[in-house]
Design a protein around this motif. Sequence first.
Motif, PDB file in Angstrom:
ATOM      1  N   LEU A   1     -14.692   4.135   7.925  1.00  0.00           N
ATOM      2  CA  LEU A   1     -13.630   3.459   7.359  1.00  0.00           C
ATOM      3  C   LEU A   1     -12.320   4.272   7.930  1.00  0.00           C
ATOM      4  CD1 LEU A   1     -14.504   2.959   3.584  1.00  0.00           C
ATOM      5  CD2 LEU A   1     -15.079   1.498   5.492  1.00  0.00           C
ATOM      6  N   ASP A   2     -11.460   3.425   8.044  1.00  0.00           N
ATOM      7  CA  ASP A   2      -9.958   3.746   8.454  1.00  0.00           C
ATOM      8  C   ASP A   2      -9.010   2.819   7.658  1.00  0.00           C
ATOM      9  OD1 ASP A   2      -7.825   4.966   9.673  1.00  0.00           O
ATOM     10  OD2 ASP A   2      -7.525   3.114  10.765  1.00  0.00           O
ATOM     11  N   ASN A   3      -8.324   3.371   6.828  1.00  0.00           N
ATOM     12  CA  ASN A   3      -7.155   2.486   6.053  1.00  0.00           C
ATOM     13  C   ASN A   3      -5.750   2.822   6.523  1.00  0.00           C
ATOM     14  OD1 ASN A   3      -6.812   4.707   5.088  1.00  0.00           O
ATOM     15  ND2 ASN A   3      -7.050   4.194   2.719  1.00  0.00           N
ATOM     16  N   GLY A   4      -5.579   3.474   7.560  1.00  0.00           N
ATOM     17  CA  GLY A   4      -4.252   3.983   8.182  1.00  0.00           C
ATOM     18  C   GLY A   4      -3.105   2.749   8.367  1.00  0.00           C
ATOM     19  N   SER A   5      -3.621   1.740   8.884  1.00  0.00           N
ATOM     20  CA  SER A   5      -2.919   0.652   9.097  1.00  0.00           C
ATOM     21  C   SER A   5      -2.154   0.133   7.694  1.00  0.00           C
ATOM     22  CB  SER A   5      -3.405  -0.302   9.976  1.00  0.00           C
ATOM     23  OG  SER A   5      -4.628  -1.010   9.296  1.00  0.00           O
ATOM     24  N   TYR A   6      -2.739   0.110   6.711  1.00  0.00           N
ATOM     25  CA  TYR A   6      -2.429  -0.186   5.241  1.00  0.00           C
ATOM     26  C   TYR A   6      -1.305   0.787   4.515  1.00  0.00           C
ATOM     27  CZ  TYR A   6      -5.697  -3.709   6.325  1.00  0.00           C
ATOM     28  OH  TYR A   6      -6.390  -4.759   7.120  1.00  0.00           O
ATOM     29  N   ILE A   7      -0.955   1.852   5.235  1.00  0.00           N
ATOM     30  CA  ILE A   7      -0.230   2.807   4.591  1.00  0.00           C
ATOM     31  C   ILE A   7       1.256   2.748   5.341  1.00  0.00           C
ATOM     32  CG2 ILE A   7       0.040   5.188   3.911  1.00  0.00           C
ATOM     33  CD1 ILE A   7      -2.810   5.505   4.001  1.00  0.00           C
ATOM     34  N   GLU A   8       2.219   2.883   4.679  1.00  0.00           N
ATOM     35  CA  GLU A   8       3.581   2.933   5.187  1.00  0.00           C
ATOM     36  C   GLU A   8       3.715   4.102   6.201  1.00  0.00           C
ATOM     37  OE1 GLU A   8       6.108   0.655   5.031  1.00  0.00           O
ATOM     38  OE2 GLU A   8       4.393  -0.486   4.480  1.00  0.00           O
ATOM     39  N   PRO A   9       4.438   3.770   7.319  1.00  0.00           N
ATOM     40  CA  PRO A   9       4.761   4.817   8.539  1.00  0.00           C
ATOM     41  C   PRO A   9       5.245   6.277   7.687  1.00  0.00           C
ATOM     42  CG  PRO A   9       5.636   2.976   9.171  1.00  0.00           C
ATOM     43  CD  PRO A   9       5.209   2.572   7.667  1.00  0.00           C
ATOM     44  N   PRO A  10       5.004   7.533   8.232  1.00  0.00           N
ATOM     45  CA  PRO A  10       4.314   7.710   9.575  1.00  0.00           C
ATOM     46  C   PRO A  10       2.950   7.672   9.588  1.00  0.00           C
ATOM     47  CG  PRO A  10       4.779   9.922   8.485  1.00  0.00           C
ATOM     48  CD  PRO A  10       5.300   8.793   7.632  1.00  0.00           C
ATOM     49  N   SER A  11       2.254   7.434   8.502  1.00  0.00           N
ATOM     50  CA  SER A  11       0.846   6.954   8.647  1.00  0.00           C
ATOM     51  C   SER A  11       0.449   5.875   9.455  1.00  0.00           C
ATOM     52  CB  SER A  11      -0.077   6.882   7.435  1.00  0.00           C
ATOM     53  OG  SER A  11       0.122   8.084   6.649  1.00  0.00           O
ATOM     54  N   LYS A  12      -0.581   5.788  10.377  1.00  0.00           N
ATOM     55  CA  LYS A  12      -1.005   4.865  11.180  1.00  0.00           C
ATOM     56  C   LYS A  12      -2.458   4.740  11.426  1.00  0.00           C
ATOM     57  CE  LYS A  12      -0.076   7.144  15.245  1.00  0.00           C
ATOM     58  NZ  LYS A  12       0.956   7.180  16.522  1.00  0.00           N
ATOM     59  N   GLY A  13      -3.064   3.570  11.554  1.00  0.00           N
ATOM     60  CA  GLY A  13      -4.526   3.484  12.030  1.00  0.00           C
ATOM     61  C   GLY A  13      -5.179   4.294  12.830  1.00  0.00           C
ATOM     62  N   VAL A  14      -6.343   4.671  12.852  1.00  0.00           N
ATOM     63  CA  VAL A  14      -6.949   5.387  13.969  1.00  0.00           C
ATOM     64  C   VAL A  14      -7.517   4.257  14.952  1.00  0.00           C
ATOM     65  CG1 VAL A  14      -9.067   6.776  14.445  1.00  0.00           C
ATOM     66  CG2 VAL A  14      -7.640   7.193  12.496  1.00  0.00           C
ATOM     67  N   PRO A  15      -7.177   4.634  16.307  1.00  0.00           N
ATOM     68  CA  PRO A  15      -7.834   3.645  17.152  1.00  0.00           C
ATOM     69  C   PRO A  15      -9.378   3.440  17.335  1.00  0.00           C
ATOM     70  CG  PRO A  15      -6.378   5.234  18.354  1.00  0.00           C
ATOM     71  CD  PRO A  15      -6.875   5.588  16.789  1.00  0.00           C
ATOM     72  N   GLU A  16      -9.674   2.076  17.209  1.00  0.00           N
ATOM     73  CA  GLU A  16     -10.980   1.609  17.034  1.00  0.00           C
ATOM     74  C   GLU A  16     -12.042   2.289  17.941  1.00  0.00           C
ATOM     75  OE1 GLU A  16     -13.563  -2.318  16.920  1.00  0.00           O
ATOM     76  OE2 GLU A  16     -12.072  -2.121  18.288  1.00  0.00           O
ATOM     77  N   ILE A  17     -11.581   2.664  19.298  1.00  0.00           N
ATOM     78  CA  ILE A  17     -12.630   3.757  19.797  1.00  0.00           C
ATOM     79  C   ILE A  17     -12.907   4.728  19.254  1.00  0.00           C
ATOM     80  CG2 ILE A  17     -10.948   4.546  21.479  1.00  0.00           C
ATOM     81  CD1 ILE A  17     -12.722   4.213  23.707  1.00  0.00           C
ATOM     82  N   GLN A  18     -11.981   5.491  18.597  1.00  0.00           N
ATOM     83  CA  GLN A  18     -12.257   6.789  18.004  1.00  0.00           C
ATOM     84  C   GLN A  18     -13.064   6.577  16.806  1.00  0.00           C
ATOM     85  OE1 GLN A  18     -11.213   9.635  19.404  1.00  0.00           O
ATOM     86  NE2 GLN A  18      -9.690   8.796  20.695  1.00  0.00           N
ATOM     87  N   LEU A  19     -12.974   5.501  15.988  1.00  0.00           N
ATOM     88  CA  LEU A  19     -13.786   5.180  14.818  1.00  0.00           C
ATOM     89  C   LEU A  19     -15.224   4.823  15.512  1.00  0.00           C
ATOM     90  CD1 LEU A  19     -11.432   2.942  12.810  1.00  0.00           C
ATOM     91  CD2 LEU A  19     -11.865   5.523  12.250  1.00  0.00           C
ATOM     92  N   VAL A  20     -15.382   4.257  16.458  1.00  0.00           N
ATOM     93  CA  VAL A  20     -16.748   3.891  16.981  1.00  0.00           C
ATOM     94  C   VAL A  20     -17.399   5.481  17.549  1.00  0.00           C
ATOM     95  CG1 VAL A  20     -18.161   2.682  18.790  1.00  0.00           C
ATOM     96  CG2 VAL A  20     -16.456   1.609  17.742  1.00  0.00           C
ATOM     97  N   GLN A  21     -16.724   6.195  18.030  1.00  0.00           N
ATOM     98  CA  GLN A  21     -17.345   7.373  18.426  1.00  0.00           C
ATOM     99  C   GLN A  21     -17.780   8.175  17.212  1.00  0.00           C
ATOM    100  OE1 GLN A  21     -14.701  10.724  19.407  1.00  0.00           O
ATOM    101  NE2 GLN A  21     -15.438  11.212  20.955  1.00  0.00           N
ATOM    102  N   LYS A  22     -16.709   8.132  16.030  1.00  0.00           N
ATOM    103  CA  LYS A  22     -17.439   8.847  14.935  1.00  0.00           C
ATOM    104  C   LYS A  22     -18.442   8.196  14.413  1.00  0.00           C
ATOM    105  CE  LYS A  22     -15.276   9.699  10.250  1.00  0.00           C
ATOM    106  NZ  LYS A  22     -14.088   9.267   9.397  1.00  0.00           N
ATOM    107  N   GLY A  23     -18.687   6.948  14.201  1.00  0.00           N
ATOM    108  CA  GLY A  23     -19.610   6.329  13.904  1.00  0.00           C
ATOM    109  C   GLY A  23     -21.065   6.761  14.518  1.00  0.00           C
ATOM    110  N   LEU A  24     -20.895   6.627  15.987  1.00  0.00           N
ATOM    111  CA  LEU A  24     -21.957   7.073  16.827  1.00  0.00           C
ATOM    112  C   LEU A  24     -22.524   8.422  16.536  1.00  0.00           C
ATOM    113  CD1 LEU A  24     -22.580   5.865  20.314  1.00  0.00           C
ATOM    114  CD2 LEU A  24     -23.266   8.255  19.824  1.00  0.00           C
ATOM    115  N   ILE A  25     -21.669   9.323  16.739  1.00  0.00           N
ATOM    116  CA  ILE A  25     -21.788  10.769  16.530  1.00  0.00           C
ATOM    117  C   ILE A  25     -22.378  11.287  15.040  1.00  0.00           C
ATOM    118  CG2 ILE A  25     -20.872  13.252  16.568  1.00  0.00           C
ATOM    119  CD1 ILE A  25     -21.070  12.036  19.173  1.00  0.00           C
ATOM    120  N   PHE A  26     -21.797  10.814  14.228  1.00  0.00           N
ATOM    121  CA  PHE A  26     -22.503  11.014  12.665  1.00  0.00           C
ATOM    122  C   PHE A  26     -23.771  10.359  12.549  1.00  0.00           C
ATOM    123  CE2 PHE A  26     -18.687  13.251  11.756  1.00  0.00           C
ATOM    124  CZ  PHE A  26     -18.900  13.996  10.842  1.00  0.00           C
ATOM    125  N   THR A  27     -24.001   9.054  13.050  1.00  0.00           N
ATOM    126  CA  THR A  27     -25.223   8.423  12.973  1.00  0.00           C
ATOM    127  C   THR A  27     -26.172   9.378  13.637  1.00  0.00           C
ATOM    128  OG1 THR A  27     -24.533   6.346  12.753  1.00  0.00           O
ATOM    129  CG2 THR A  27     -26.524   6.466  13.307  1.00  0.00           C
TER     130      THR A  27
END
Length: 358
Positions: free
Chosen positions: A233-259
């Motif tokens: 999961l990533d909830n960064g884009s729902y939090i006010e700046p300076p927080s921001k969402g993690v790029p999807e490609i990084q999340l997919v990498q995380k999913g693959l490596i941890f799986t």
Amino acid sequence: MASLLSKNFPVSKFAAAISRPAKRSLSSLKEAYVYHPKQETLEADLQALLWTKTQTLDKYPQSFTQVRNGLELDRFQSLISPTILSSRVYEMKEVKMKHKNKPRDRTNGSHKNFPISLMLNLFKMSLTHAAEYPHLHNLHLSLEPFISAGWSCGEDRMTVRGKVDMVLNTQQPLEQFYNTETIQRSVDFDFNSLQNTLTFADLKKHQVNNTFSTGAVDTSPAHYPHAHTLIVLDNGSYIEPPSKGVPEIQLVQKGLIFTFGRLYAQAVSKYGEEMIGQDLPTPECAQCIVTNGQRFSFLWYQLNTLKTDSLNEGVKNLVYIDRAGMLYPSVESKGVFKKSIADMNNHVLRTLISMFIA
């Protein structure tokens, strides 16, 4: 799988192995490149494949295709909008600002944990259909489990470790995704096409124990010993700046490596340390859902081999990645209080629900 377990690896022995303390030290400290849940790297999509000796495929597993095509989607369509709205709009969380100079949370906390709440509600929604899909009773959901595994990566070593968002474990293993013919064809796959990739860019080496953990909690392994679905999961884009969402490609990498790491640890628990560096007698399979609550990607991973010291020799591990896109574009207001979901994407919804009932 059932015959394999009953003949050579009894279920009781497999369950007992996974029920042992999650962290199993197989050697003294060794230097390894470490990948953790907050890691972001330069070439995320390519590096993940090299680290795990993984070939990408271009189609869903046949077993999942049958589930997806046979899904009666209308049973869920009337429930999905209230499920999303209850998580995104109506579930509020008190937010206490610790520092005066920290940007004020203008959402009043309503979106802070939206993706977490959404996936919990989707799982509960799926359970309401357990009469039609009784194997839903075989699933166990764990929050923030610790996953750890270490392996050879060419002449170097890699390790993955840390807490991920959610995992589903199951009493019975998922049906094998790809058949023996597909596995054997992977022998001819050549990683030289990725030879210009900066393999270990952005990773750091540390002295670490070669520990293995499947992410199963203490009370569940004996009853739910098999990996089913990892949820990133990533909830960064729902939090006010300076927080921001993690790029999807990084999340997919995380999913693959941890799986991969989760299945690797599961294979070591099942077969023992002597299986490291060998092809598995039966593949280990698991799914992964990657989302920020609105955009979804899906992965189906099949672990065929623990022989990762040489990329181009022997069979490869296999993955299909579906970067499906937006489940819906926006939430619309109707009147003062009423909200509605605009333009639900039934293609994404069908895949998402099928992940739970597969």
